[in-house]
Structures are given as C-alpha cells and as structure tokens.
Motif scaffolding. Structure first.
Motif, PDB file in Angstrom:
ATOM      1  N   UNK A 207      40.273  21.767  13.007  1.00 26.86           N
ATOM      2  CA  UNK A 207      39.017  21.215  12.524  1.00 26.86           C
ATOM      3  C   UNK A 207      38.637  20.070  13.450  1.00 26.86           C
ATOM      4  N   UNK A 208      37.326  19.807  13.540  1.00 31.11           N
ATOM      5  CA  UNK A 208      36.857  18.793  14.476  1.00 31.11           C
ATOM      6  C   UNK A 208      35.701  18.038  13.848  1.00 31.11           C
ATOM      7  N   UNK A 209      35.756  16.704  13.910  1.00 33.63           N
ATOM      8  CA  UNK A 209      34.684  15.862  13.403  1.00 33.63           C
ATOM      9  C   UNK A 209      33.934  15.237  14.574  1.00 33.63           C
ATOM     10  N   UNK A 210      32.632  15.537  14.651  1.00 32.23           N
ATOM     11  CA  UNK A 210      31.798  15.012  15.722  1.00 32.23           C
ATOM     12  C   UNK A 210      31.398  13.569  15.423  1.00 32.23           C
ATOM     13  N   UNK A 211      30.808  12.922  16.420  1.00 32.15           N
ATOM     14  CA  UNK A 211      30.488  11.506  16.304  1.00 32.15           C
ATOM     15  C   UNK A 211      29.480  11.214  15.194  1.00 32.15           C
ATOM     16  N   UNK A 212      28.641  12.196  14.822  1.00 36.40           N
ATOM     17  CA  UNK A 212      27.671  11.969  13.758  1.00 36.40           C
ATOM     18  C   UNK A 212      28.258  12.213  12.374  1.00 36.40           C
ATOM     19  N   UNK A 213      29.570  12.528  12.323  1.00 35.84           N
ATOM     20  CA  UNK A 213      30.236  12.756  11.052  1.00 35.84           C
ATOM     21  C   UNK A 213      30.319  14.208  10.629  1.00 35.84           C
ATOM     22  N   UNK A 214      29.642  15.107  11.354  1.00 38.66           N
ATOM     23  CA  UNK A 214      29.698  16.535  11.028  1.00 38.66           C
ATOM     24  C   UNK A 214      31.083  17.084  11.327  1.00 38.66           C
ATOM     25  N   UNK A 215      31.685  17.744  10.335  1.00 39.15           N
ATOM     26  CA  UNK A 215      33.004  18.342  10.511  1.00 39.15           C
ATOM     27  C   UNK A 215      32.875  19.858  10.504  1.00 39.15           C
ATOM     28  N   UNK A 216      33.514  20.499  11.451  1.00 40.47           N
ATOM     29  CA  UNK A 216      33.481  21.956  11.539  1.00 40.47           C
ATOM     30  C   UNK A 216      34.900  22.504  11.435  1.00 40.47           C
TER      31      UNK A 216
END
Length: 360
Positions: A207-216
């Motif tokens: 799983x990965x959380x981007x800088x804007x807080x979106x987690x995929x």
C-alpha cells in the motif's frame, strides 16, 4: 491506518568529488576527481554570451567554463577542451552529467547496444539561471559529479528482461524483471493482450500513501507489473524521489498517465505537442537530450489522449536514437524490437507516432 510506503535502499555513496570554493576570487575553483584524478582549476562565472576559455595556471591543465544556451534555455558546463561536462535546463530537475562510459544491452530483445558517457540524475530543485552559485547546487554537484551511484538509466535497466531481483532490508523486492500487466481475459495476442494500469505499488505489492493523503492498495493480479507510465513513475518517482500524483487530478507531482505527464506544467517541453495526427510529428528531434521523456500516439481508440511514454537514452552503436519503455508486446520494460523497433529516427512505428518530449 495504512502501512507507510517502503522505499528501495539508497546505495552507500562513495565521494569521488571535492569542490573548494574561493570567495575572494571572481572564479569558482572546482577540483574534479575522476578516474585519472585530473584537475581543472578555474570555473568562469556564467554569462549570457558563450564563455571563452582562458589559459590555465598549471601545466597540463586548463579552465572550464559555464555557458548559457537557448532553445531550450540551459546552462552548460564545458571542460578545458570545450567538451560538455554537464547540462542543466531551466525549469527541469533532470541533469545530464558526463562520466565513465557504460554499455546498456538487452540481448533477448534486440541487437542494439547503447554505449554512453551520459549519466542522468535528478537535482533537488528545478534549474534556474545562476543556480550554479546556490548552496543546494554546490552540495548536490559535490556529491554526484563523478559518482557511480545508480542514475536513471541504471535504475531503468533494473526492470528489463532477466534483471536480477533486489530486496530492501524489509524483504520487499524493489527491482527485478518486470511485466507490463496481467493477461486480459477478453484480449488476444496483438489486441489488448495485457491489461494496462499497473503502477509501481502494484509491482511492489505494498500500500502507498501519496503526499496529498490518498492511499492506494496494490492488486495481487498486477504483482511485479508496471505499464508504460507506471515504469516511468517507478524510475523517476519511487526510486529517484520525484513527487508523484495519485492520479492525473489528485495531488501534485508527476501524473499517473502518459497523457497527464505530457500535458502537465512540469519541467520543460523541449518538443511541444502540436497535435495528435500524423502531420503533428515533430519535424526535427535533434534537441532531444538523454533522459528526456518522449510521448506517443499509438492507438486511435484513445481519441484525444497520448497513450505511451518512454525515456530517451541517446544513440546506439549504429547511430540510431533509442528509448526505453514498458510495452505490452515484450511484456515489460525494453529497448527491444518486438512490436516496433525502439528508434525515434527514421519512419518506423515509434518514430512516426512520436508527438512530443519533456525534460523533467
């Protein structure tokens, strides 16, 4: 709470460059330690006009110069023989440095061999005129001028056919032979045989959380896979640390798709997009520099969208302009010939469908 993103390990740095700055002089003295540990004493201040070399003070040595060039606006560092040692383009974070010669091959997919002295690296900030005087650049140049730490080309080739698996300290396989994507149950060979939309987190299986807080979350079916834009995001983003968007609209950084990347305001458009039709092919691609992203219109079904992206590597030993990208036909990253030779010159499949280029 999602797991924090795992990062591939950064290799231990071996300092090969020492830069001494003399503030009392109009010159910036640079000591470049290379294979033969030759020294070049004086670096002239940058000017808008081509800089002239002046005689060195030590026998067997000479000056190096900073020079401003146009189209695109850039700063070039030249050695005592006038040869280019580095190029820094206004608005771009990728820089091309001259270093030890390397050979890139992919024997299972092509006879092409790229022998190059170009090392493409990501700077911490976009280049602006006069940045050679800034502390951030001096620190970065001291670390990477002459360094053999993996650059963008070395990273890219860690995902081609039969590339060995590399694992981080937590056991995550962050490099190794990558696929393009899983088999499409409704496709057929030569017609959407493999699914697109596999990104770096699918390849990694994390799983990965981007800088804007979106987690995929990764899809298990896409493990060890990356499509064309996913490959570029893996090399430039996950590995080299260029900021990434979660999609083409969420967050800031490098967009998810080839179309999003090409149309973004990031970097410098060295070949501007004129249109998507056959007549919109760039008339000349001589401006391309190793490390540039190149964009293509391959499929009429994608309508007004560019649908493929790769990274230009320079000339092969036969003099052709070669690029690397992840492709369905080869099932992964390649400079190979299956499904179309990886040449940007001539009138082949990819040469005729190229539409723009960006220096990120």
């Amino acid at each position: 709470m999602s797991a924090k993103p795992k990062r591939g390990p950064r290799p231990v740095l071996h300092a090969t460059t020492v830069i001494a700055l003399l503030a009392a002089s109009a010159y910036l003295t640079v000591e470049l330690r290379k294979e033969e540990q030759a020294k070049a004493p004086a670096v002239q201040a940058v000017t808008d006009k081509p800089a002239l070399r002046s005689g060195g003070t030590d026998p067997g040595s000479g000056d190096v110069t900073w020079e401003r060039l146009k189209s695109p606006a850039r700063t070039v560092l030249r050695g005592e023989d006038g040869g280019v040692q580095a190029t820094f383009t206004d608005g771009a974070r990728t820089a091309t440095l001259t270093g030890p010669s390397r050979t890139f091959t992919e024997p299972t997919g092509t006879k092409s061999r790229v022998v190059t002295e170009n090392w493409v690296r990501l700077m911490p900030e976009p280049w602006i005129k006069g940045a050679e005087r800034e502390k951030w650049f001096k620190d970065w140049f001291k670390e990477f001028s002459g360094s053999k730490e993996d650059d963008l080309f070395a990273i890219a080739f860690q995902y081609v056919d039969q590339a060995p698996v590399k694992k981080d300290d937590e056991g995550t396989s962050y490099a190794g032979d990558a696929s393009f994507g899983p088999i499409n149950p409704t496709g057929s060979p030569g017609n959407d045989y493999r699914l697109e939309e596999s990104d770096f987190y699918d390849y990694l299986g994390i799983s990965y959380t981007f800088r804007d807080g979106t987690t995929v979350q990764p899809e298990a079916i896409r493990a060890r896979s990356m499509d064309c834009s996913g490959f570029i995001r893996t090399v430039l983003g996950y590995r080299a640390r260029f900021p990434l968007m979660a999609t083409d609209k969420l967050g800031d950084g490098l967009p998810r798709t080839a179309n999003g990347m090409a149309r973004s305001d990031l970097g410098t458009d060295v070949l501007k997009l004129a249109g998507l039709g056959p007549k919109d092919r760039p008339k000349s691609i001589d401006v391309l520099q190793p490390g540039d992203l190149v964009f293509f219109k391959l499929d009429a079904r994608t309508k007004d969208r560019l649908d493929h992206v790769g990274m230009y590597m320079g000339h092969d030993t036969d003099g052709h302009k070669i690029f690397v990208s992840s492709r369905e036909e080869v099932n992964g990253p390649t400079i190979g010939d299956k499904g179309g030779t990886s040449r940007l010159d001539g009138n082949g499949y990819y040469a005729s469908t190229m539409r723009s280029a960006k220096r990120l």
